[in-house]
Write an enzyme that holds these catalytic residues in place. Structure first.
Site, PDB file in Angstrom:
ATOM      1  N   ALA A 504       0.840  -1.205   0.000  1.00  0.00           N
ATOM      2  CA  ALA A 504       0.000   0.000   0.000  1.00  0.00           C
ATOM      3  C   ALA A 504       0.869   1.246   0.000  1.00  0.00           C
ATOM      4  O   ALA A 504       1.984   1.244   0.527  1.00  0.00           O
ATOM      5  CB  ALA A 504      -0.890   0.016   1.236  1.00  0.00           C
ATOM      6  N   LYS A 580       8.774   6.060  13.738  1.00  0.00           N
ATOM      7  CA  LYS A 580       9.061   6.280  15.167  1.00  0.00           C
ATOM      8  C   LYS A 580       7.860   6.787  15.951  1.00  0.00           C
ATOM      9  O   LYS A 580       7.907   6.876  17.167  1.00  0.00           O
ATOM     10  CB  LYS A 580      10.150   7.350  15.297  1.00  0.00           C
ATOM     11  CG  LYS A 580      11.530   6.881  14.918  1.00  0.00           C
ATOM     12  CD  LYS A 580      12.566   7.937  15.234  1.00  0.00           C
ATOM     13  CE  LYS A 580      12.729   8.971  14.148  1.00  0.00           C
ATOM     14  NZ  LYS A 580      13.271   8.508  12.888  1.00  0.00           N
ATOM     15  N   GLU A 668      16.758  17.086   5.991  1.00  0.00           N
ATOM     16  CA  GLU A 668      15.403  17.175   5.467  1.00  0.00           C
ATOM     17  C   GLU A 668      15.379  18.367   4.507  1.00  0.00           C
ATOM     18  O   GLU A 668      16.288  19.211   4.540  1.00  0.00           O
ATOM     19  CB  GLU A 668      14.422  17.444   6.624  1.00  0.00           C
ATOM     20  CG  GLU A 668      14.336  16.337   7.650  1.00  0.00           C
ATOM     21  CD  GLU A 668      13.733  15.060   7.096  1.00  0.00           C
ATOM     22  OE1 GLU A 668      12.759  15.140   6.332  1.00  0.00           O
ATOM     23  OE2 GLU A 668      14.264  13.973   7.409  1.00  0.00           O
ATOM     24  N   LYS A 683      14.245   9.779  19.309  1.00  0.00           N
ATOM     25  CA  LYS A 683      15.075   8.571  19.475  1.00  0.00           C
ATOM     26  C   LYS A 683      15.512   8.419  20.922  1.00  0.00           C
ATOM     27  O   LYS A 683      15.522   7.304  21.475  1.00  0.00           O
ATOM     28  CB  LYS A 683      16.290   8.655  18.554  1.00  0.00           C
ATOM     29  CG  LYS A 683      15.911   8.666  17.083  1.00  0.00           C
ATOM     30  CD  LYS A 683      17.126   8.825  16.194  1.00  0.00           C
ATOM     31  CE  LYS A 683      16.694   8.940  14.736  1.00  0.00           C
ATOM     32  NZ  LYS A 683      17.808   9.293  13.851  1.00  0.00           N
ATOM     33  N   GLY A 798      19.642   6.465   6.119  1.00  0.00           N
ATOM     34  CA  GLY A 798      19.673   6.087   4.698  1.00  0.00           C
ATOM     35  C   GLY A 798      18.727   4.936   4.458  1.00  0.00           C
ATOM     36  O   GLY A 798      18.540   4.061   5.309  1.00  0.00           O
TER      37      GLY A 798
END
Ligand code: ADP
Ligand code: ASP
Ligand code: MG
Length: 819
Positions: A504, A580, A668, A683, A798
């Protein structure tokens, strides 16, 4: 003399009937043959169904019309095969049988009830019709079959629907034939006679038994059961795609397999053959060149110890309990006596050693009656409250593993129950045959197929399927598909079949029970089978396909999806995620996901949440589980910040370094998303929770790299324009640190129950001081790893390494644990 029995599908139409006669003809060249045949496929069901429906008030004619047309069609298709005039003769026979059917149904209709003898007589019509046709085909080929009437030759007593042959009388009746010279004898299967001219039945599927009875009556050298599969398989091939035909079994194994549900043989078939030492061959009438399975004395033991597995559905469990039961003599035998008298057979019993509880499995159809019978048998004890009311559990199945080798081999039971535990199948009761040839587990019927497949995989080492539903086909999802395509053969060789059962993106979804080719799976999203994304449908699909290991793989960064993991696990799927969001939202949600995972015994895996493919979570969990105490965790957890700080250390200006990082794809699209420290904060939060700290997202102290006024500049270009204002300040700071033998790193820290993220000055001998160029690293200072911390270091971002981490999580769900 050889007996050859052909089942319903093997005589399913004109062409197949001709094949049967060809096989008979070939065999009859060498020896005398007795052909035993079933009704045309579906006909017995039609007949039985008709008696019930007409008794309930339905019309007679639709059933009689159907009976006539099925057989007339076969006769029509034999045009040119039969001898001149024989077609009409046969049509006359079919007409007569149809009329008999009609009259019997009219009787049932009048009575509004179908008495057993009427059902028996109606049911015999199928075999009588099929055998009439087979006889004519044989005659057309010059064979002169002797057509026997089972009501005269197979004498049986007891329940008219489940009668038992009286072998002595049967052998007596067959004596002239046994000693005669007819090359071809033809016996309709399934029905028998009570000795007084009434027709009785040998039970559903009973033509196999007819064949074995004929073999015993004729002193045949071999009894062949010709059916629609290649022999007796290691499990029902319709339920276990990887099941394989076994070359031989002992009589005892075959008996046990069929008793516990291997429909390929009627459970009573073996007895008459075994008594006279007549081997039974099970062969495929559609592939006569295949060797089939030989059931005989002295069969070579299975190299697996276990011969096969079976699943018997539609059973109920009766629990006989009571605090005073230990003092009552012969409880078990009284219970069986009572059931036996009522004609109910107990399929399995299991008794707790305390004698306070006995569990008895019976067929679902007998359940309600069995409760009444047992309640009555223990009425006195129940009145004295020494025995409780009988409790009945429904919706159950019996999974059994069968093999002579189990007696001498330890560990079969261990493997069996371990297999069930692995896939979270709850065992309701356990029984081991007294001959140690079988072990049975009573389980929920809806778990049956999954359990059968997985246990089969464990015993026979056949491939284990992991069915993936991959959500997200961006960077990570695409790489994952590539890696699966590249690894598939190797994994298959090691016994794991990774299937892309669903895929999907944000717009469309495709589900495919056969599995999509990973190299082209993405294309399916724009193809004709694409449908709107719907998680409920994924769950439904996984349940319907009875997948053993369905895995929901989240390769998105979508918040909505992350909030649905609980529902997904609740529906029985494992979750592997690179996303996350779920683990870094409220601690209530964090706990809830773990609760569901535990409750449903599903795995929730998220190794790539921190450090991409690096084994961070795994290592931390191992440390915690082995009782080590974490003192401090420090980490460079962002590839972009690792690059940026490295460049500053090398003397680059802040504004240049940020632009470079963006151009190289380290950040980003808006570098502020990295510089804010929010991603690292997520994290750190996840790591803190793994060490057992109960912490909310807002409790992580986050200091961004840059001052607020720079971060809050309008769009990206305005931000870049403002950046040079900081160049001098950062350059001076780096220089100052360098002179003190230090450098600057963007570090996530967990210590003393607190978590924080920000710029830190680290000494050159600190494990994080050499981390730059996009690498990640974590230093775990623990009780065991002290004073030098344990360090994990490598590329932590990555698509390629993240996908590898996701794949590693997926493979850890396989039995072999990904080893
Ligand atoms: P027939 O009409 O020839 O008597 P059945 O339908 O009664 O055939 O029995 C054959 C079927 O038994 C197979 O098609 C298969 O689905 C089923 N079966 C169940 N368990 C086994 C097994 N262990 N080995 C082979 N077939 C099995
Ligand atoms: N025709 C019968 C049945 O369907 C007997 C058999 O096929 O063995 O039960
Ligand atoms: Mg059968």
């Amino acid at each position: 003399m050889r007996v050859m029995k052909f089942g319903g599908t093997s005589v399913g139409d004109a062409a197949r009937m001709r094949r049967v006669i060809e096989l008979i003809e070939a065999a009859a060249r060498h020896e005398r043959v007795c052909l035993v045949a079933s009704a045309v496929t579906g006909v017995t069901n039609l007949l039985v169904d008709a008696t019930q429906r007409v008794a309930a008030g339905e019309d007679v004619s639709p059933f009689t019309d159907r009976f006539r047309s099925v057989h007339e069609q076969i006769v029509a298709d034999l045009d040119g095969v039969l001898r001149a005039g024989d077609s009409d003769l046969l049509l006359g026979v079919i007409q007569t049988l149809t009329r008999e059917f009609e009259r019997l149904l009219q009787g049932v209709s009048l009575l509004r009830e179908a008495p057993p003898l009427a059902i028996a007589r109606v049911s015999s019509l199928g075999e009588r019709a099929s055998c009439a046709i087979l006889a004519e085909i044989a005659r057309a080929r010059g064979l002169e079959p002797l057509l026997l009437d089972p009501s005269e030759y197979v004498i049986a007593t007891g329940d008219p629907l489940e009668a038992v042959p009286d072998m002595e009388r049967v052998r007596e009746r067959w004596a002239p034939i046994r000693n005669g010279r007819e090359r071809l004898i033809l016996l309709p299967g399934f029905f028998a006679g009570d000795g007084d001219g009434r027709i009785v039945l040998l039970g559903r599927g009973g033509s196999d038994w007819s064949a074995a009875i004929a073999a015993a009556a004729l002193d045949a050298a071999l009894c062949e059961i010709w059916t629609d599969v290649d022999g007796i398989y290691s499990a029902d091939p319709r339920l276990v795609p990887d099941a394989f035909p076994v070359s031989e079994t002992s009589f005892e194994e075959a008996m046990e397999l069929s008793y516990f549900g291997a429909k390929v043989l009627h459970p009573k078939t073996i007895q008459p053959a075994r008594e006279r030492g007549i081997p039974v061959a099970v062969r495929n009438s559609f592939a006569p060149e295949k060797p089939g399975t030989l059931v005989k004395n002295g069969a070579a033991p299975s190299p697996h110890g276990v011969r096969g597995l079976t699943l018997l559905r539609d059973v109920v469990l009766l629990n006989l309990t009571g605090s005073g039961m230990a003092g009552i003599p012969g409880v078990a035998s009284r219970a069986f006596g009572a059931l036996g008298e009522a004609g109910i057979s107990a399929i399995l019993i299991s008794q707790a050693s305390s004698e306070c509880a006995i569990s008895i499995c019976v067929a679902r159809k007998d359940g309600a009656r069995a409760v009444i019978v047992l309640d009555k048998a223990f009425e006195a004890e129940r009145r004295l409250t020494r025995v409780d009311d009988i409790e009945m559990r429904t919706g159950l199945a019996i999974l059994s593993v069968v093999g002579d080798g189990m007696r001498t081999r330890v560990g079969s039971a261990g493997t069996f129950f371990d297999a069930l535990a692995q896939i979270a199948v709850n065992v309701v009761a356990i029984a081991q045959g007294s001959n140690e040839r079988s072990i049975s587990a009573v389980i929920q019927e809806h778990d049956g197929e999954r359990a059968l497949r997985h246990a089969h995989h464990r015993f026979f080492g056949t491939p284990e399927a992991l069915d993936l539903f991959v959500f997200g086909v961006g960077g990570v999802g695409t790489k994952l598909l590539h890696q699966i395509a590249a690894q598939r053969e190797r994994l298959r060789a090691r016994g794991v079949e990774v299937r892309i059962t669903g895929i999907a993106n944000s717009k469309a979804m495709v589900l495919d029970e056969k599995g999509l080719d990973p190299s082209f799976a993405r294309d399916a999203l724009t193809g004709p089978s694409a449908r709107p994304v719907n998680l409920a449908q994924v769950a439904e699909f996984a349940a319907k396909q009875k997948l053993v290991t369905p895995v929901f793989v989240d390769c998105t960064a979508n918040a909505e999806l992350a909030l649905r993991y609980g529902t997904v696990m609740d529906a029985g799927l494992h979750v592997v995620t690179a996303n996350k969001i779920a683990n870094s939202s409220s601690s209530a949600m964090y706990r809830e996901l773990r609760r569901i995972a535990r409750h449903k015994q599903r795995r929730f895996l998220y190794e790539t949440n921190v450090g991409a493919g690096l084994p961070v979570i795994w290592t931390l969990q191992k440390l915690v589980n082995t009782g080590d105490r974490v003192v401090r965790i420090e980490g460079v957890l962002s590839g972009s910040m690792s690059y940026l700080m490295g460049r500053l250390e090398e003397g680059a200006l802040m504004s240049h370094a940020v632009r470079e990082a963006k151009e190289k794809g380290f950040t980003e699209p808006d570098p502020r998303d990295d510089l804010s420290g929010r991603d690292v904060a997520r994290k750190v939060l996840i790591l803190a929770r793994e060490t057992g700290i109960d912490i909310e997202p807002e409790q992580v102290v986050v200091e961004g790299v840059l001052p607020r006024e720079i971060m809050e500049q309008g769009d990206v270009e305005e931000f870049f324009d403002a950046l040079p204002k900081l160049d001098a300040e950062f350059a001076a700071r780096m220089k100052d640190l360098k002179s003190k033998g230090q450098t600057l790193r963007f570090v996530g820290t967990i210590e003393e129950g607190r978590a924080s993220v920000g710029l830190r000055a680290v000494d050159v001998d600190h494990p994080l001081s050499s981390i730059k160029g996009g690498e990640n690293a974590l230093a775990f200072l623990t009780e065991h790893y002290s004073p030098r911390p344990m360090v994990i270091r490598g590329y932590g971002a990555g698509a390629e390494v993240t996908a590898a981490g996701v794949l590693s999580d997926i493979l850890s769900l396989a039995d072999w644990g990904g080893a």
